[in-house]
Design a protein around this motif. Structure first.
Motif, PDB file in Angstrom:
ATOM      1  N   ARG A  75       6.764  90.269  -5.638  1.00  0.00           N
ATOM      2  CA  ARG A  75       6.026  91.015  -6.665  1.00  0.00           C
ATOM      3  C   ARG A  75       6.120  92.513  -6.409  1.00  0.00           C
ATOM      4  N   SER A  76       6.082  92.910  -5.137  1.00  0.00           N
ATOM      5  CA  SER A  76       6.171  94.337  -4.817  1.00  0.00           C
ATOM      6  C   SER A  76       7.558  94.897  -5.132  1.00  0.00           C
ATOM      7  N   LEU A  77       8.583  94.048  -5.058  1.00  0.00           N
ATOM      8  CA  LEU A  77       9.946  94.512  -5.314  1.00  0.00           C
ATOM      9  C   LEU A  77      10.213  94.767  -6.796  1.00  0.00           C
ATOM     10  N   VAL A  78       9.386  94.203  -7.672  1.00  0.00           N
ATOM     11  CA  VAL A  78       9.615  94.412  -9.103  1.00  0.00           C
ATOM     12  C   VAL A  78       8.634  95.414  -9.704  1.00  0.00           C
ATOM     13  N   THR A  79       7.934  96.178  -8.842  1.00  0.00           N
ATOM     14  CA  THR A  79       7.155  97.305  -9.358  1.00  0.00           C
ATOM     15  C   THR A  79       8.120  98.413  -9.758  1.00  0.00           C
ATOM     16  N   SER A  80       7.679  99.317 -10.613  1.00  0.00           N
ATOM     17  CA  SER A  80       8.580 100.330 -11.158  1.00  0.00           C
ATOM     18  C   SER A  80       9.195 101.216 -10.084  1.00  0.00           C
ATOM     19  N   SER A  81       8.398 101.658  -9.094  1.00  0.00           N
ATOM     20  CA  SER A  81       8.926 102.544  -8.059  1.00  0.00           C
ATOM     21  C   SER A  81       9.915 101.814  -7.156  1.00  0.00           C
ATOM     22  N   ALA A  82       9.619 100.537  -6.817  1.00  0.00           N
ATOM     23  CA  ALA A  82      10.521  99.762  -5.965  1.00  0.00           C
ATOM     24  C   ALA A  82      11.844  99.485  -6.684  1.00  0.00           C
ATOM     25  N   LYS A  83      11.775  99.191  -7.972  1.00  0.00           N
ATOM     26  CA  LYS A  83      13.005  98.958  -8.741  1.00  0.00           C
ATOM     27  C   LYS A  83      13.916 100.173  -8.690  1.00  0.00           C
ATOM     28  N   SER A  84      13.344 101.346  -8.857  1.00  0.00           N
ATOM     29  CA  SER A  84      14.127 102.589  -8.838  1.00  0.00           C
ATOM     30  C   SER A  84      14.790 102.782  -7.477  1.00  0.00           C
ATOM     31  N   TYR A  85      14.040 102.534  -6.399  1.00  0.00           N
ATOM     32  CA  TYR A  85      14.577 102.706  -5.043  1.00  0.00           C
ATOM     33  C   TYR A  85      15.656 101.664  -4.766  1.00  0.00           C
ATOM     34  N   TYR A  86      15.448 100.453  -5.244  1.00  0.00           N
ATOM     35  CA  TYR A  86      16.401  99.363  -5.048  1.00  0.00           C
ATOM     36  C   TYR A  86      17.746  99.713  -5.693  1.00  0.00           C
ATOM     37  N   ARG A  87      17.695 100.246  -6.901  1.00  0.00           N
ATOM     38  CA  ARG A  87      18.940 100.573  -7.617  1.00  0.00           C
ATOM     39  C   ARG A  87      19.717 101.684  -6.919  1.00  0.00           C
ATOM     40  N   ALA A 107       0.133  95.340 -17.025  1.00  0.00           N
ATOM     41  CA  ALA A 107      -0.921  95.975 -16.234  1.00  0.00           C
ATOM     42  C   ALA A 107      -1.276  95.172 -14.985  1.00  0.00           C
ATOM     43  N   VAL A 108      -0.828  93.918 -14.909  1.00  0.00           N
ATOM     44  CA  VAL A 108      -1.240  93.029 -13.821  1.00  0.00           C
ATOM     45  C   VAL A 108      -0.183  93.007 -12.722  1.00  0.00           C
ATOM     46  N   ALA A 109      -0.548  93.526 -11.538  1.00  0.00           N
ATOM     47  CA  ALA A 109       0.349  93.458 -10.384  1.00  0.00           C
ATOM     48  C   ALA A 109       0.169  92.139  -9.652  1.00  0.00           C
ATOM     49  N   GLU A 110      -1.083  91.739  -9.484  1.00  0.00           N
ATOM     50  CA  GLU A 110      -1.391  90.490  -8.783  1.00  0.00           C
ATOM     51  C   GLU A 110      -2.785  90.058  -9.214  1.00  0.00           C
ATOM     52  N   SER A 111      -3.038  88.753  -9.141  1.00  0.00           N
ATOM     53  CA  SER A 111      -4.357  88.269  -9.563  1.00  0.00           C
ATOM     54  C   SER A 111      -4.723  87.001  -8.815  1.00  0.00           C
ATOM     55  N   ALA A 112      -6.001  86.661  -8.891  1.00  0.00           N
ATOM     56  CA  ALA A 112      -6.505  85.401  -8.346  1.00  0.00           C
ATOM     57  C   ALA A 112      -7.511  84.838  -9.335  1.00  0.00           C
ATOM     58  N   ALA A 113      -7.313  83.588  -9.725  1.00  0.00           N
ATOM     59  CA  ALA A 113      -8.206  82.943 -10.689  1.00  0.00           C
ATOM     60  C   ALA A 113      -9.079  81.923  -9.973  1.00  0.00           C
ATOM     61  N   VAL A 114     -10.376  81.940 -10.288  1.00  0.00           N
ATOM     62  CA  VAL A 114     -11.321  80.994  -9.689  1.00  0.00           C
ATOM     63  C   VAL A 114     -12.298  80.527 -10.756  1.00  0.00           C
ATOM     64  N   GLY A 115     -13.041  79.482 -10.422  1.00  0.00           N
ATOM     65  CA  GLY A 115     -14.113  79.037 -11.293  1.00  0.00           C
ATOM     66  C   GLY A 115     -15.398  79.771 -10.962  1.00  0.00           C
ATOM     67  N   SER A 116     -16.031  80.352 -11.976  1.00  0.00           N
ATOM     68  CA  SER A 116     -17.297  81.047 -11.795  1.00  0.00           C
ATOM     69  C   SER A 116     -18.406  80.227 -12.453  1.00  0.00           C
ATOM     70  N   PRO A 117     -19.518  79.963 -11.765  1.00  0.00           N
ATOM     71  CA  PRO A 117     -20.575  79.092 -12.302  1.00  0.00           C
ATOM     72  C   PRO A 117     -21.063  79.547 -13.676  1.00  0.00           C
ATOM     73  N   ASP A 118     -21.266  78.575 -14.573  1.00  0.00           N
ATOM     74  CA  ASP A 118     -21.730  78.874 -15.924  1.00  0.00           C
ATOM     75  C   ASP A 118     -22.633  77.731 -16.386  1.00  0.00           C
ATOM     76  N   LEU A 119     -23.802  78.068 -16.928  1.00  0.00           N
ATOM     77  CA  LEU A 119     -24.782  77.059 -17.306  1.00  0.00           C
ATOM     78  C   LEU A 119     -24.280  76.150 -18.421  1.00  0.00           C
ATOM     79  N   GLN A 120     -23.516  76.702 -19.375  1.00  0.00           N
ATOM     80  CA  GLN A 120     -23.056  75.916 -20.505  1.00  0.00           C
ATOM     81  C   GLN A 120     -21.797  75.121 -20.199  1.00  0.00           C
ATOM     82  N   ARG A 121     -20.833  75.758 -19.529  1.00  0.00           N
ATOM     83  CA  ARG A 121     -19.510  75.155 -19.334  1.00  0.00           C
ATOM     84  C   ARG A 121     -19.305  74.571 -17.938  1.00  0.00           C
TER      85      ARG A 121
END
Length: 576
Positions: free
Chosen positions: A295-307, A475-489
């Motif tokens: 993921r870090s290698l496909v950021t804009s600055s890393a791509k430029s340096y790689y090329r 806009a998303v470089a990295e993420s983590a998805a989890v379950g957050s407690p909810d009274l309805q769902r």
């Protein structure tokens, strides 16, 4: 056209029934010594300092020689067959003479990543009943804090950067140098002897000690085939030496007689420029990285340096540790002019058992197809095998198939060995604790750790598919998805997001720009994925909690959300 030795059909043909393992198998004697006789001058290890100023190349003959002499040092220090020895070293050459030296006398190395603190070492030393410790000046200092409490008397210090020898410690290099050249030190072995112990990365709880026998190390021949290695090839695995992935990497590499490229990281946090420089300066043909680095290698600055600094010889890339998002695979292919990251699946408890092999068409987001000698399945709660497209637990047959001997012996739990097996319909399965599914062409797809799966309004949602869909937004470089407690769902899907570098200074907490970005990410998500999987809550963060091996600890984020929601509920009740 003739199939190469790494082609899937060829591997199945040659290794489908397993790999013959001598009854007295010992990795140092049957692999390292064998290559030392066959190709004594061939480099086994190519070490380069973080700033590229210093290099050291160790041939197979030298590696065999050093490990025999190290074995003598350990033997004369009173270590014997069955003794467990903690090792915490940075990426230095001495790691391999130390672990192979211990193996030669039947002692059992217990590697730990250099990120472990004193408390972690205390936990591991206690569970493993360690008899000695091997480290550099920094890690020996950490171990000294808890040494008396765990009753370990023997400490071997590997000197790096001119460090002074600590009081009461054995100078490892000096001790090895004093042993006469040509010394041979080896005790009788059996292929079922314990050879190495790793602790799991602890994604969902406390790390567990994994018992790995000698024949397991020969099973990493399959890992070497996945890497497409052979004598003369240079291989870079971006793994800290205390992580089981370093075993996949270096042991798989040595099984194939190839050369393992080692470079310590620069001081401070990882930057992709050092990796790009290494690929540019050295003829590294195969690269193995965790998803975070890709993921870090496909950021804009890393791509430029790689090329500007293209690789010299890179021709094969594999991903390990966690599944790699399909969007990152596509971006990396565009950046490199066609190189595809070949995802694979294995655990500290196994070798590579599912992978994208040569000859297997990559299905982006899939782990690939089962490796030779492994009978893989998706099972239900009672151990029943599930059909195509049904989500369940990823499992490996242990009652038949050559793969059973390459799986760990078990975990140590309350003084007993536990292997997490289920039997149903005459079949016995090792339960991995990971959830997935199998499609109609035999490809396996990862859903998430069993404890990580989110249940919202009756739907089951895998965190990986949420994170993969989020990664499609720029806009998303990295993420983590989890379950957050909810009274309805019951739970709602919540995503913690690290913003891409070009967005970080533009979005201020609580601003209208932040609200607009949240809405834009959610709308983008709905175009690619089912609406019930949309994260109803988004939170932008600077970093994510990870294990020492780089895997996201979603359990910490789930507990954080539980605590937050409980606090809010208490405040509401207090006002009523």
């Amino acid at each position: 056209m003739a199939q190469s030795e790494f082609h899937y059909d060829r591997i199945l043909q040659d290794y489908g029934r397993g790999i013959p393992c001598p009854p007295d198998f010992s990795f140092p004697s049957h692999v390292v010594d064998a290559w030392a006789k066959k190709q004594p001058d061939q480099p086994a290890i190519h070490w380069v300092s973080h700033d590229f100023a210093r290099e050291r190349v160790v041939s197979y003959a030298e590696l065999a020689e050093l490990s025999h002499r190290a074995a003598k040092v350990f033997e004369e220090a009173g270590l014997k067959k069955g003794d467990r020895v903690l090792i915490q070293l940075p990426r230095v050459v001495e790691f391999w003479p130390a672990i192979f030296g211990l193996m030669r006398i039947g002692a059992v190395p217990v590697p730990g990543t250099s990120l472990l603190v004193a408390k972690d070492l205390q936990f591991r030393a206690g569970v493993a009943n360690a008899k000695a410790f091997v480290g550099d000046a920094e890690s020996c200092g950490r171990f000294e804090e808890i040494q008396n409490s765990v009753g370990v008397e023997r400490v071997f210090q590997v000197r790096t950067h001119g460090d002074k020898l600590g009081q009461g410690r054995v100078d490892f290099q000096q001790a090895v140098e004093k042993v006469p050249v040509g010394t041979r030190c080896e005790v009788p072995h059996q292929k079922t002897d314990l050879a190495i112990l790793f602790f799991t990365s602890g994604t969902t709880g406390s790390p567990k000690m994994v018992l790995l026998e000698a024949e397991h190390l020969l099973g990493h021949t399959i890992s070497g085939l996945w890497y497409r290695l052979k004598p003369g090839k240079l291989f870079l695995c971006m793994a800290d030496l205390g992580w089981a992935k370093a075993s996949y990497g270096s042991i798989g590499c040595f099984n194939m007689g190839a050369t393992y490229f080692v470079q310590p990281p620069p001081p401070g946090t990882f930057t992709p420029t050092q990796l790009i420089d290494a690929l540019h300066k050295y003829p590294i043909e195969t690269l193995c990285c965790p998803p975070t680095i890709y993921r870090s290698l496909v950021t804009s600055s890393a791509k430029s340096y790689y090329r500007k600094n293209p690789p010299q010889a890179l021709s094969h890339c594999v991903g390990a540790g966690e599944p790699l998002n399909a969007s990152v695979i596509k971006e990396f292919r565009e950046l490199t002019g066609g190189l595809e990251v070949k995802d694979g699946y294995g655990q500290s408890e196994t070798v590579i058992c599912v992978g994208n092999w040569e000859g297997v068409q990559v299905r982006e987001g899939s782990m690939g197809k089962p490796g030779p000698f492994f009978q893989m399945g998706i099972i239900g709660q009672d151990g029943e095998e599930l059909g195509v497209g049904q989500e369940g637990e990823i499992a490996i047959r242990t009652d038949e198939g050559g793969g059973a001997c390459w799986i760990f012996k078990g975990y140590v739990k309350n003084g007993k060995i536990d292997k997490r097996e289920k039997s149903h319909g005459g079949k016995t399965w090792y339960c991995t604790g990971d959830r997935g599914l199998r499609d109609d062409e035999g490809y396996f797809w990862f859903v998430g750790r069993d404890d990580d799966v989110i249940t919202t309004s009756g739907y089951r949602v895998g965190p990986f598919e949420v994170e993969s869909a989020l990664k499609l937004h720029p806009a998303v470089a990295e993420s983590a998805a989890v379950g957050s407690p909810d009274l309805q769902r019951g739970e709602v899907v919540k995503a913690f997001i690290i913003l891409a570098e070009e967005y970080r200074d533009k979005v201020k907490p609580g601003s209208q720009e932040e609200k607009d970005l949240v809405l834009d990410i959610q709308n983008s998500f709905k175009r690619d994925t089912a609406p019930y999987k949309v994260p109803r809550e988004l939170e932008f963060v600077k970093d994510l909690p990870k294990t020492v091996s780089g895997k996201i600890r979603r359990v910490e984020l789930r507990e954080l959300e539980k605590q937050r929601k409980a606090d809010v509920l208490r405040q509401i009740k207090a006002k009523l």
